[in-house]
Design a protein around this motif. Structure first.
Motif, PDB file in Angstrom:
ATOM      1  N   GLY A   1       0.831  -1.191   0.000  1.00 45.08           N
ATOM      2  CA  GLY A   1       0.000   0.000   0.000  1.00 45.08           C
ATOM      3  C   GLY A   1       0.867   1.242   0.000  1.00 45.08           C
ATOM      4  N   ALA A   2       0.429   2.254  -0.750  1.00 42.61           N
ATOM      5  CA  ALA A   2       1.237   3.465  -0.913  1.00 42.61           C
ATOM      6  C   ALA A   2       1.497   4.156   0.407  1.00 42.61           C
ATOM      7  CB  ALA A   2       0.532   4.418  -1.887  1.00 42.61           C
ATOM      8  N   GLY A   3       0.449   4.252   1.229  1.00 45.04           N
ATOM      9  CA  GLY A   3       0.627   4.943   2.504  1.00 45.04           C
ATOM     10  C   GLY A   3       1.624   4.252   3.402  1.00 45.04           C
ATOM     11  N   PHE A   4       1.512   2.924   3.493  1.00 43.70           N
ATOM     12  CA  PHE A   4       2.440   2.179   4.345  1.00 43.70           C
ATOM     13  C   PHE A   4       3.876   2.310   3.851  1.00 43.70           C
ATOM     14  CE2 PHE A   4       4.842  -1.790   4.871  1.00 43.70           C
ATOM     15  CZ  PHE A   4       4.985  -1.788   6.247  1.00 43.70           C
ATOM     16  N   LEU A   5       4.081   2.183   2.543  1.00 41.15           N
ATOM     17  CA  LEU A   5       5.439   2.266   2.004  1.00 41.15           C
ATOM     18  C   LEU A   5       6.042   3.646   2.224  1.00 41.15           C
ATOM     19  CD1 LEU A   5       4.971   0.313  -1.343  1.00 41.15           C
ATOM     20  CD2 LEU A   5       6.042  -0.513   0.757  1.00 41.15           C
TER      21      LEU A   5
END
Length: 748
Positions: free
Chosen positions: A224-228
């Protein structure tokens, strides 16, 4: 970095708005990381130059060591002469003896320099920071933060090494010990999901009964973009791991009977990548010094969706490295995958993790604690000294790479691949394997090997579908491939070399398979079991054999006798009498025509003398410094063969002559109105001598009240002249070439 909304689930419901925000977050993460790193680097730039160690050399010069590895050479007046950079890690300790300087680094390295700063030799003394170095008898002793102390002969490097080395080699069979144990390596792209204990037991638990070490690498633990993006930001400030990563470690630990059979030793998570290691309790005492590393290969080389995480540890005094990788995806991205491996291999640098560092760095300065060796440091070190610029992975006795390498099958269609898999025609499929083809041409995983693959391709499957019929049935119909692999390099230079101290680690693969029954990801987990033969020293036995050689060899005794030699020297007098502000010129002559002489002058004590000239009130002093009324310049230095040095011994008032009480100068009330005596100890050594000859010179101050009154009337002019006279004193190497050979220094 774009601000992320705290409620990601709500963002998902907003469709394109969420996708745009996620794209902005992941695209902005590399620049945010660089900004934070640059700010940190700017703040660290000053800290990296902090002086960590200081030593006075035998020639009267001063050496300082800094947090960035810089060594600075100063003269006795505090003038900076020259800088040296022989190793890219922080200097923590310095020691001087004779014509040599020893430097201890946070990396565990010890180096020996000459008085001109030339690097003579360097070696890895400890597996932890070297915080103290001292000389005692004929040995140099080094102390590490973990409490380990080691001794090194002062005669090294030299002829003694050439005598001891072959004799110890003949006794190698007496102190060589061989160990046999097994390592299980597991890799799995888990596709952002959690799995059942049954799946973990089928993958790992069913095959660990005869295994001592278990190393597990996971990919796509959490995406996921947010997690990365958040993971990239946390990495820049040294925060590691996530709740999902901890869940996986706990779940795997349960499958391995952690606590009763195995003990978890350590782990490292970089965004979606996780590596962890467990050691059987019966072997735990022989495993230690765990270090971790991480290299991002995702967007801008800053995002951890692709990259590598590694562990380095000592097993029976041999270094093993394990690296879990996730390389670039897609059939056509062969060059990018090769580049990812090369980037990981060259830049992987192992350090204590943030948690371990807080416990392991007791006694190390704050600047040294946060210093990490970067690839640029290694390149600089390699340019200075090629032997010290080797990469961490290249130095290990054994390296195992595993993970989702993403190499595919080429020149074959989806249906053809399915047919060959169903027929178990793996030999033909291996000829279409991108990784095998790239390794044959030397483009990737150079020097590494892999067992013959005898299991079906492990990618790509529909979740929950058992058997080989579960290969991708979607619209894309991705061609099955062996994405998930395990490769290794041991100590052998050829397959026929046997395990020995010269080839300390020999590995063989006894099991290499995919767990096709597990259906909880689009990849199948893979496991590889190694049988390890390891040779190492029994240190206690080797130490005993070393002692026997050192004590009983006639040639070694002859060399040690030569090291005890001290050239003949002459001191012009043994008695000096000074009155107020007198200066006496003392000469030390080197009678040798071949050897240099190192001298150092200290003060052993002071006594006062009564009117009947009977000494009393003796005050012993330590070896550092002179009484305030006495100046000796220079107090240390080198005398060339058949030359002499001039030592100025001067009396100085300890009180200002302008101060008075009832018209009487205060100096008449001070200790300068008392006759005093001190003994100067002049220690003489050869350039590398382990022994010294001592000359004693008695210095007596005879108080003169008349001279004091005369001086007090002209105190302003007298003080100015005295100060000017002292500032122009130069350290002399001989009466004809004083300034060139020596520098001025005053011992406090």
């Amino acid at each position: 970095m774009p601000r992320l909304h705290p409620n990601l689930k709500k963002e998902k419901s907003q469709g394109s708005s969420f996708l745009q925000r996620s794209r902005n977050a992941i695209m902005g993460a590399p620049e945010a990381v660089r900004r934070v790193a640059s700010k940190g680097a700017g703040a660290f730039a000053e800290d990296s130059k902090k002086t960590e160690a200081l030593v006075l050399a035998a020639d009267g010069m001063i050496w300082s060591g800094c947090s960035n590895g810089l060594l600075v050479h100063w003269d006795g007046n505090g003038n900076r002469l020259q800088d040296f950079h022989h190793h890219p890690c922080a200097v923590l300790s310095l020691c001087a003896h004779g014509s040599r300087i020893w430097v201890g680094y946070i990396s565990g390295m010890v180096q020996m320099l000459d008085l001109e700063g030339n690097l003579l030799v360097g070696w890895v003394a400890h597996n932890g920071p070297v915080v103290k170095i001292v000389v005692g008898d004929n040995y140099l002793f080094s102390l590490a933060t973990h409490g380990g102390i080691r001794g090194w002969s002062l005669a090294s490097p030299g002829p003694i090494d050439n005598i001891i080395r072959p004799e110890l080699a003949e006794k190698e069979h007496l102190y060589t010990r061989k160990e046999d144990f097994r390592i299980l390596v597991g890799t799995w792209n888990v596709g952002q999901g959690r799995v059942s204990q049954e799946a973990l037991a089928a993958w790992l638990g069913s095959t660990v009964s005869d295994v001592e070490i278990v190393v597990v690498g996971l990919q796509e633990v959490e995406m996921g973009a947010g997690f990365l993006a958040m993971s990239a930001a946390k990495e820049s400030v040294g925060l590691e791991g996530s709740a999902m990563g901890q869940w996986w470690q706990d779940a795997i630990g349960k499958a391995l009977d952690e606590g009763s059979t195995f003990e978890r030793v350590g782990s490292r998570q970089l965004a979606a990548l996780l590596i962890a290691i467990w050691v059987r309790k019966s072997l735990r005492n022989h495993v230690g010094d765990l270090d971790v590393g991480a290299v991002a290969c995702g967007l801008g080389r800053a995002i951890g969706n692709k990259g590598g995480v590694g562990l380095r540890l000592r097993v029976f005094d041999r270094i093993m490295c394990f690296v879990n990788c996730h390389l670039a995806a897609h059939l056509e991205a062969i060059t990018r995958r090769n580049a990812d491996f090369d980037h990981i291999y060259r830049t992987m640098s192992f350090t204590r993790s943030s948690n371990l560092l807080n416990n392991a760095s007791v006694g190390v300065s704050s600047a040294a604690q946060v210093l990490r060796v970067t690839p640029s440091h290694l390149q600089k070190a390699a340019a200075i000294n090629p032997d010290e610029g080797k990469l961490d992975l290249a130095e290990a006795d054994m390296v195992i790479f595993f993970g989702d390498f993403n190499y595919r099958l080429f020149g074959i269609s989806y249906d053809e691949a399915r047919d060959f898999v169903s027929q178990r025609s793996f030999d033909w499929l291996r000829e279409r394997d991108q990784l095998r083809a790239e390794m044959k041409t030397g483009k990737v995983f150079q020097g590494m090997r892999e067992a013959i693959i005898k299991f079906p391709p492990t990618y790509k499957f529909d979740r929950g579908k058992p058997g080989l019929g579960g290969y991708d049935s979607g619209e894309k119909k991705r061609i099955p491939a062996w994405c998930d692999r395990v490769l290794y390099r041991d100590s052998r230079t050829s397959p026929t070399v046997e395990c020995s101290l010269g080839c300390p680690v020999v590995a063989s693969i006894i099991q290499y398979e995919g767990c096709m029954e597990v259906t909880e990801s689009d990849h199948k987990p893979v496991r590889c079991k190694f049988n390890i033969e390891l040779a190492h020293n029994d240190r206690s036995v080797r130490r005993q054999e070393f002692g026997k050689v050192f004590q009983n060899n006639d040639r070694i005794r002859s060399v040690l006798d030569e090291l005890r030699y001290v050239p003949e020297t002459n001191v012009s007098t043994s008695q000096i009498v000074l009155q107020n502000n007198d200066t006496f010129s003392l000469q030390i002559s080197n009678k040798s025509r071949e050897d240099r002489v190192l001298f150092q002058i200290t003060c052993s004590g002071q006594s006062t003398t009564k009117e009947d000239r009977q000494a009393s009130e003796y005050h012993p002093r330590d070896s550092l410094g002179f009484p305030r009324w006495l100046e000796v310049t220079p107090a240390a230095g080198i005398i060339k063969p058949d030359q002499a040095v001039e030592i100025l011994v001067q009396h100085e008032d300890s009180q200002s002559l302008e101060d008075s009480v009832d018209g009487t100068p205060l100096s008449q009330w001070s200790e300068d109105t008392i006759n005093k005596e001190v003994t100067l100890m002049i220690f003489i050594k050869a350039s590398q001598s382990t022994e010294a000859r001592t000359h004693r010179v008695h210095v007596r101050h005879s108080f003169s009240a008349d001279a004091l009154r005369v001086n007090s009337k002209n105190s302003g002019r007298s003080n100015e002249g005295s100060s000017h006279h002292r500032s122009t004193l130069k350290h002399s190497g001989s009466t004809s070439n004083k300034k060139k050979d020596h520098q001025n220094i005053r011992v406090p």
